[in-house]
Design a protein around this motif. Structure first.
Motif, PDB file in Angstrom:
ATOM      1  N   LEU A  42     -57.285  -6.677  -9.755  1.00 24.26           N
ATOM      2  CA  LEU A  42     -57.420  -8.125  -9.697  1.00 24.26           C
ATOM      3  C   LEU A  42     -56.070  -8.826  -9.720  1.00 24.26           C
ATOM      4  O   LEU A  42     -55.847  -9.788  -8.982  1.00 24.26           O
ATOM      5  CB  LEU A  42     -58.286  -8.601 -10.864  1.00 24.26           C
ATOM      6  N   ILE A  43     -55.144  -8.336 -10.524  1.00 23.19           N
ATOM      7  CA  ILE A  43     -53.805  -8.954 -10.597  1.00 23.19           C
ATOM      8  C   ILE A  43     -53.089  -8.812  -9.257  1.00 23.19           C
ATOM      9  O   ILE A  43     -52.452  -9.746  -8.779  1.00 23.19           O
ATOM     10  CB  ILE A  43     -52.983  -8.343 -11.745  1.00 23.19           C
ATOM     11  N   GLY A  44     -53.213  -7.650  -8.633  1.00 22.04           N
ATOM     12  CA  GLY A  44     -52.606  -7.447  -7.318  1.00 22.04           C
ATOM     13  C   GLY A  44     -53.190  -8.372  -6.267  1.00 22.04           C
ATOM     14  O   GLY A  44     -52.468  -8.896  -5.417  1.00 22.04           O
ATOM     15  N   LEU A  45     -54.504  -8.592  -6.336  1.00 23.95           N
ATOM     16  CA  LEU A  45     -55.151  -9.503  -5.400  1.00 23.95           C
ATOM     17  C   LEU A  45     -54.667 -10.938  -5.599  1.00 23.95           C
ATOM     18  O   LEU A  45     -54.394 -11.650  -4.629  1.00 23.95           O
ATOM     19  CB  LEU A  45     -56.669  -9.427  -5.551  1.00 23.95           C
ATOM     20  N   ILE A  46     -54.530 -11.355  -6.846  1.00 17.98           N
ATOM     21  CA  ILE A  46     -54.043 -12.709  -7.143  1.00 17.98           C
ATOM     22  C   ILE A  46     -52.619 -12.887  -6.626  1.00 17.98           C
ATOM     23  O   ILE A  46     -52.296 -13.899  -5.999  1.00 17.98           O
ATOM     24  CB  ILE A  46     -54.138 -12.998  -8.650  1.00 17.98           C
ATOM     25  N   ILE A  47     -51.770 -11.899  -6.858  1.00 12.62           N
ATOM     26  CA  ILE A  47     -50.382 -11.979  -6.379  1.00 12.62           C
ATOM     27  C   ILE A  47     -50.340 -12.001  -4.856  1.00 12.62           C
ATOM     28  O   ILE A  47     -49.560 -12.746  -4.255  1.00 12.62           O
ATOM     29  CB  ILE A  47     -49.542 -10.822  -6.954  1.00 12.62           C
ATOM     30  N   LEU A  48     -51.199 -11.224  -4.208  1.00 20.50           N
ATOM     31  CA  LEU A  48     -51.257 -11.225  -2.745  1.00 20.50           C
ATOM     32  C   LEU A  48     -51.644 -12.597  -2.213  1.00 20.50           C
ATOM     33  O   LEU A  48     -51.014 -13.119  -1.280  1.00 20.50           O
ATOM     34  CB  LEU A  48     -52.250 -10.170  -2.251  1.00 20.50           C
ATOM     35  N   VAL A  49     -52.662 -13.220  -2.808  1.00 26.35           N
ATOM     36  CA  VAL A  49     -53.099 -14.544  -2.362  1.00 26.35           C
ATOM     37  C   VAL A  49     -51.986 -15.566  -2.569  1.00 26.35           C
ATOM     38  O   VAL A  49     -51.697 -16.386  -1.687  1.00 26.35           O
ATOM     39  CB  VAL A  49     -54.396 -14.957  -3.082  1.00 26.35           C
ATOM     40  N   LEU A  50     -51.317 -15.519  -3.726  1.00 22.41           N
ATOM     41  CA  LEU A  50     -50.222 -16.462  -3.990  1.00 22.41           C
ATOM     42  C   LEU A  50     -49.058 -16.246  -3.032  1.00 22.41           C
ATOM     43  O   LEU A  50     -48.430 -17.206  -2.579  1.00 22.41           O
ATOM     44  CB  LEU A  50     -49.759 -16.346  -5.439  1.00 22.41           C
ATOM     45  N   ASP A  51     -48.765 -14.981  -2.703  1.00 22.50           N
ATOM     46  CA  ASP A  51     -47.688 -14.697  -1.745  1.00 22.50           C
ATOM     47  C   ASP A  51     -48.039 -15.234  -0.359  1.00 22.50           C
ATOM     48  O   ASP A  51     -47.174 -15.767   0.342  1.00 22.50           O
ATOM     49  CB  ASP A  51     -47.410 -13.201  -1.668  1.00 22.50           C
ATOM     50  N   ILE A  52     -49.284 -15.105   0.050  1.00 21.02           N
ATOM     51  CA  ILE A  52     -49.696 -15.639   1.355  1.00 21.02           C
ATOM     52  C   ILE A  52     -49.562 -17.154   1.363  1.00 21.02           C
ATOM     53  O   ILE A  52     -49.097 -17.745   2.345  1.00 21.02           O
ATOM     54  CB  ILE A  52     -51.127 -15.184   1.690  1.00 21.02           C
ATOM     55  N   ILE A  53     -49.939 -17.803   0.262  1.00 17.53           N
ATOM     56  CA  ILE A  53     -49.782 -19.256   0.163  1.00 17.53           C
ATOM     57  C   ILE A  53     -48.320 -19.651   0.283  1.00 17.53           C
ATOM     58  O   ILE A  53     -47.975 -20.607   0.982  1.00 17.53           O
ATOM     59  CB  ILE A  53     -50.407 -19.775  -1.151  1.00 17.53           C
ATOM     60  N   PHE A  76     -41.809 -11.165   0.625  1.00 17.36           N
ATOM     61  CA  PHE A  76     -42.444  -9.944   1.126  1.00 17.36           C
ATOM     62  C   PHE A  76     -41.920  -8.696   0.417  1.00 17.36           C
ATOM     63  O   PHE A  76     -42.689  -7.814   0.041  1.00 17.36           O
ATOM     64  CB  PHE A  76     -42.214  -9.816   2.638  1.00 17.36           C
ATOM     65  N   LEU A  77     -40.614  -8.607   0.219  1.00 18.21           N
ATOM     66  CA  LEU A  77     -40.022  -7.411  -0.382  1.00 18.21           C
ATOM     67  C   LEU A  77     -40.214  -7.339  -1.894  1.00 18.21           C
ATOM     68  O   LEU A  77     -40.334  -6.252  -2.455  1.00 18.21           O
ATOM     69  CB  LEU A  77     -38.533  -7.336  -0.041  1.00 18.21           C
ATOM     70  N   PHE A  78     -40.220  -8.482  -2.559  1.00 20.27           N
ATOM     71  CA  PHE A  78     -40.381  -8.542  -4.011  1.00 20.27           C
ATOM     72  C   PHE A  78     -41.521  -9.519  -4.344  1.00 20.27           C
ATOM     73  O   PHE A  78     -41.269 -10.671  -4.675  1.00 20.27           O
ATOM     74  CB  PHE A  78     -39.088  -9.012  -4.687  1.00 20.27           C
ATOM     75  N   PRO A  79     -42.769  -9.074  -4.222  1.00 19.09           N
ATOM     76  CA  PRO A  79     -43.888 -10.013  -4.300  1.00 19.09           C
ATOM     77  C   PRO A  79     -43.932 -10.857  -5.571  1.00 19.09           C
ATOM     78  O   PRO A  79     -44.024 -12.083  -5.479  1.00 19.09           O
ATOM     79  CB  PRO A  79     -45.115  -9.108  -4.214  1.00 19.09           C
ATOM     80  N   LEU A  80     -43.856 -10.267  -6.733  1.00 16.51           N
ATOM     81  CA  LEU A  80     -43.968 -11.040  -7.969  1.00 16.51           C
ATOM     82  C   LEU A  80     -42.698 -11.810  -8.267  1.00 16.51           C
ATOM     83  O   LEU A  80     -42.720 -13.015  -8.514  1.00 16.51           O
ATOM     84  CB  LEU A  80     -44.317 -10.116  -9.136  1.00 16.51           C
TER      85      LEU A  80
END
Length: 105
Positions: A42-53, A76-80
């Protein structure tokens, strides 16, 4: 010079921290494999959505193309860490495009 190497070291460790927190892949039977993740969850999914935003916001901004590319690569290289750095240091209000409509007077 020592401060630069210390900041680089901290940034490097922050970038590697999500790898250490990733859940192990199950080596047991397939019946109990739902107990384990592959490092996202779930945390990875949240970070992915925030990165896309963030990437969509950067592309729609009025920044020069080189700055857009750099921000997208950082996220892209450092998502969080890229996400946090973008929201702290990007000066978003200066590069926001209007809604496309002009106010009539």
């Amino acid at each position: 010079m020592a401060i630069n190497s210390l900041l680089f070291s901290i940034l490097f460790h922050l970038c590697l921290a999500p790898l250490g927190l990733a859940a192990p892949v199950s080596t047991e039977s397939l019946d109990s494999s739902w107990h384990y993740g592959t490092g996202g969850g779930l945390i990875g999914l949240i970070i992915l959505v925030l990165d896309i935003i963030v990437i969509v916001e950067v592309i729609k901004s009025s920044r020069p193309p080189v700055h857009k590319l750099l921000w997208c690569l950082i996220v892209f290289l450092f998502p969080l860490v890229g996400l946090i750095v973008y929201y702290i240091f990007s000066n978003r209000s200066a590069y926001q495009r209007g809604s496309g409509y002009e106010v009539l007077s």
